[in-house]
Design a protein around this motif. Structure first.
Motif, PDB file in Angstrom:
ATOM      1  N   HIS A  33      56.844  36.897  38.420  1.00 29.73           N
ATOM      2  CA  HIS A  33      56.742  35.444  38.523  1.00 29.73           C
ATOM      3  C   HIS A  33      57.182  34.763  37.237  1.00 29.73           C
ATOM      4  N   LYS A  34      56.783  35.313  36.088  1.00 27.25           N
ATOM      5  CA  LYS A  34      57.147  34.682  34.824  1.00 27.25           C
ATOM      6  C   LYS A  34      58.664  34.730  34.616  1.00 27.25           C
ATOM      7  N   ASP A  35      59.304  35.795  35.092  1.00 24.99           N
ATOM      8  CA  ASP A  35      60.760  35.885  35.006  1.00 24.99           C
ATOM      9  C   ASP A  35      61.409  34.827  35.889  1.00 24.99           C
ATOM     10  N   TYR A  36      60.843  34.641  37.082  1.00 26.21           N
ATOM     11  CA  TYR A  36      61.359  33.639  38.009  1.00 26.21           C
ATOM     12  C   TYR A  36      61.235  32.242  37.408  1.00 26.21           C
ATOM     13  N   VAL A  37      60.093  31.972  36.773  1.00 26.52           N
ATOM     14  CA  VAL A  37      59.867  30.646  36.197  1.00 26.52           C
ATOM     15  C   VAL A  37      60.913  30.364  35.118  1.00 26.52           C
ATOM     16  N   ILE A  38      61.172  31.336  34.258  1.00 24.63           N
ATOM     17  CA  ILE A  38      62.168  31.157  33.198  1.00 24.63           C
ATOM     18  C   ILE A  38      63.549  30.914  33.800  1.00 24.63           C
ATOM     19  N   ARG A  39      63.899  31.727  34.816  1.00 29.00           N
ATOM     20  CA  ARG A  39      65.203  31.596  35.453  1.00 29.00           C
ATOM     21  C   ARG A  39      65.336  30.241  36.146  1.00 29.00           C
ATOM     22  N   ASP A  42      65.760  27.379  33.591  1.00 30.65           N
ATOM     23  CA  ASP A  42      67.111  27.413  33.037  1.00 30.65           C
ATOM     24  C   ASP A  42      68.111  26.849  34.050  1.00 30.65           C
ATOM     25  N   PHE A  43      67.971  27.262  35.304  1.00 34.54           N
ATOM     26  CA  PHE A  43      68.866  26.775  36.358  1.00 34.54           C
ATOM     27  C   PHE A  43      68.758  25.264  36.510  1.00 34.54           C
ATOM     28  N   ASN A  44      67.533  24.751  36.527  1.00 36.70           N
ATOM     29  CA  ASN A  44      67.344  23.310  36.706  1.00 36.70           C
ATOM     30  C   ASN A  44      67.840  22.519  35.502  1.00 36.70           C
ATOM     31  N   ARG A  45      67.695  23.091  34.299  1.00 32.43           N
ATOM     32  CA  ARG A  45      68.193  22.429  33.102  1.00 32.43           C
ATOM     33  C   ARG A  45      69.718  22.313  33.172  1.00 32.43           C
ATOM     34  N   LYS A  46      70.368  23.400  33.579  1.00 33.59           N
ATOM     35  CA  LYS A  46      71.823  23.376  33.704  1.00 33.59           C
ATOM     36  C   LYS A  46      72.270  22.423  34.804  1.00 33.59           C
ATOM     37  N   LYS A  47      71.513  22.390  35.898  1.00 32.60           N
ATOM     38  CA  LYS A  47      71.847  21.500  37.009  1.00 32.60           C
ATOM     39  C   LYS A  47      71.752  20.034  36.578  1.00 32.60           C
ATOM     40  N   SER A  48      70.703  19.699  35.824  1.00 29.64           N
ATOM     41  CA  SER A  48      70.554  18.315  35.379  1.00 29.64           C
ATOM     42  C   SER A  48      71.640  17.939  34.374  1.00 29.64           C
ATOM     43  N   THR A  49      72.036  18.893  33.521  1.00 26.36           N
ATOM     44  CA  THR A  49      73.121  18.622  32.580  1.00 26.36           C
ATOM     45  C   THR A  49      74.418  18.349  33.321  1.00 26.36           C
ATOM     46  N   LEU A  50      74.713  19.162  34.329  1.00 23.09           N
ATOM     47  CA  LEU A  50      75.919  18.940  35.127  1.00 23.09           C
ATOM     48  C   LEU A  50      75.868  17.599  35.845  1.00 23.09           C
ATOM     49  N   LYS A  51      74.691  17.238  36.322  1.00 24.48           N
ATOM     50  CA  LYS A  51      74.536  15.958  37.020  1.00 24.48           C
ATOM     51  C   LYS A  51      74.807  14.800  36.066  1.00 24.48           C
TER      52      LYS A  51
END
Length: 122
Positions: A33-39, A42-51
């Motif tokens: 779960h902790k690995d999923y949370v980190i991933r 990171d994914f959402n941070r990149k998505k918001s940057t692209l947005k």
């Protein structure tokens, strides 16, 4: 009351996540779960940057013009100022004569100072 709560918490069994079953070892490590949370973060941070970047690109005015655009060019994907170090021969000649004239003026001024000091001491 809080000391009783702390005492009961210390006796609890810690939660342990299960390991990867033997028949699924070919798929690699089991994501915890902790690995999923980190991933996911990171994914959402990149998505918001692209947005944000997409939004900036949409709002960009194609008719916008800056004088700096003339002097810059793309080098390896980054804007760099194009440096023009060439000086014409006439300009170079003028600069050299101005330097020589400046030195002559300063030399004359120093000579006058020396003469004044000699006159004071004699």
């Amino acid at each position: 009351m809080s000391s009783f709560k702390n005492a009961t918490q210390s006796q609890r069994r810690t939660h342990r996540e299960r390991s990867q079953p033997a028949y699924r070892k070919k798929f690699g490590l089991l994501e915890k779960h902790k690995d999923y949370v980190i991933r996911a973060k990171d994914f959402n941070r990149k998505k918001s940057t692209l947005k944000k970047l997409r939004n900036i690109a949409e709002e960009k005015n194609p008719d916008e013009y800056y004088r700096g655009m003339i002097k810059t060019k793309l080098v390896h994907g980054k804007h760099e100022l194009a440096k023009d170090n060439s000086i014409s021969a006439d300009t170079l000649k003028l600069l050299k004569t101005q330097d020589a004239n400046y030195l002559n003026v300063k030399l004359q001024a120093e000579k006058r100072k020396i003469e004044k000091l000699r006159k004071c001491f004699t």
